[in-house]
Design a protein around this motif. Sequence first.
Motif, PDB file in Angstrom:
ATOM      1  N   GLN A  95       0.878  -1.179   0.000  1.00  0.00           N
ATOM      2  CA  GLN A  95       0.000   0.000   0.000  1.00  0.00           C
ATOM      3  C   GLN A  95       0.915   1.228   0.000  1.00  0.00           C
ATOM      4  N   ASP A  96       0.747   2.112  -0.988  1.00  0.00           N
ATOM      5  CA  ASP A  96       1.532   3.342  -1.047  1.00  0.00           C
ATOM      6  C   ASP A  96       0.770   4.492  -0.411  1.00  0.00           C
ATOM      7  N   LYS A  98       1.056   8.667   0.030  1.00  0.00           N
ATOM      8  CA  LYS A  98       1.732   9.909  -0.341  1.00  0.00           C
ATOM      9  C   LYS A  98       1.905  10.758   0.910  1.00  0.00           C
ATOM     10  N   LYS A 104       6.898   9.156  -0.879  1.00  0.00           N
ATOM     11  CA  LYS A 104       5.854   8.189  -0.525  1.00  0.00           C
ATOM     12  C   LYS A 104       6.401   7.118   0.395  1.00  0.00           C
ATOM     13  N   GLY A 106       5.843   3.161   1.327  1.00  0.00           N
ATOM     14  CA  GLY A 106       5.279   1.886   0.909  1.00  0.00           C
ATOM     15  C   GLY A 106       5.184   0.978   2.128  1.00  0.00           C
ATOM     16  N   ASP A 129      10.460   6.562  -0.115  1.00  0.00           N
ATOM     17  CA  ASP A 129      11.070   7.193  -1.274  1.00  0.00           C
ATOM     18  C   ASP A 129      10.956   8.699  -1.115  1.00  0.00           C
TER      19      ASP A 129
END
Length: 170
Positions: A95-96, A98, A104, A106, A129
Motif C-alpha cells: 500500500q503506497d 503519499k 511516498k 510503501g 522514497d
Amino acid sequence: MKTRSQIVSAAGLVSLVMGAAALIVLVAGMGTAQAQDASQASCSFLEITATSGEGGIDPALAPLATKLGKPPFSAWKSFKLVARHDQTLTRMKVQDIKLSAGGKLGVLFRQHTRAQGKKDRLSLSLTLDDKGGKRALDTKVHVDAGDYFVIVIGQSADKGHLLAFTCTAK
C-alpha cells in the motif's frame, strides 16, 4: 528368540512412547509465537513536525507523549500533527501512502503473530522514497498491536519530520 506376543508388545510400547513425545512437543509449542491468519490490518500513520522551539505536544498526539519525551525525540520541544493516514492493509499487498512533505511510504503487512500471555504482533515492511523517487529507507519492523512505532524520516538543523504508526490485526 522372541515370541510373537513379545514383538507386538514391544511395538505397542514404542507407539505409546512416540505418541507421548508428540503430545509433549504439541503442548510445549502452545506457549510459543504462532502465525495467525489475519488477512488485514487496520493502521494509522501520523506525519509529525518536530521543532526545537516551544510549543509542547499537539493534543492529537497525546498517545505518543511518553515516547516523544524520551531520546532521541526529546531533543525537540514542539510536536505538531501534520497529516493522518488511516489505512486498511491486506496481507502481502503493498500500500503506497503519499506524504505531505513529498515522497511516498510503501507499507506491506507481512504477518500477524500471537504468543500466549503477550500482545499480538504485526510484521510490516516499510519503504520510504524521497521527493525525487530515491529510496531512503527499506526495512522490516515488528510492532505490538496497538502500540506506536516512531521513526525520523527527515531532519534539518532544528526541525524533524517524524512518522508514527500503530496497527491492529483484523
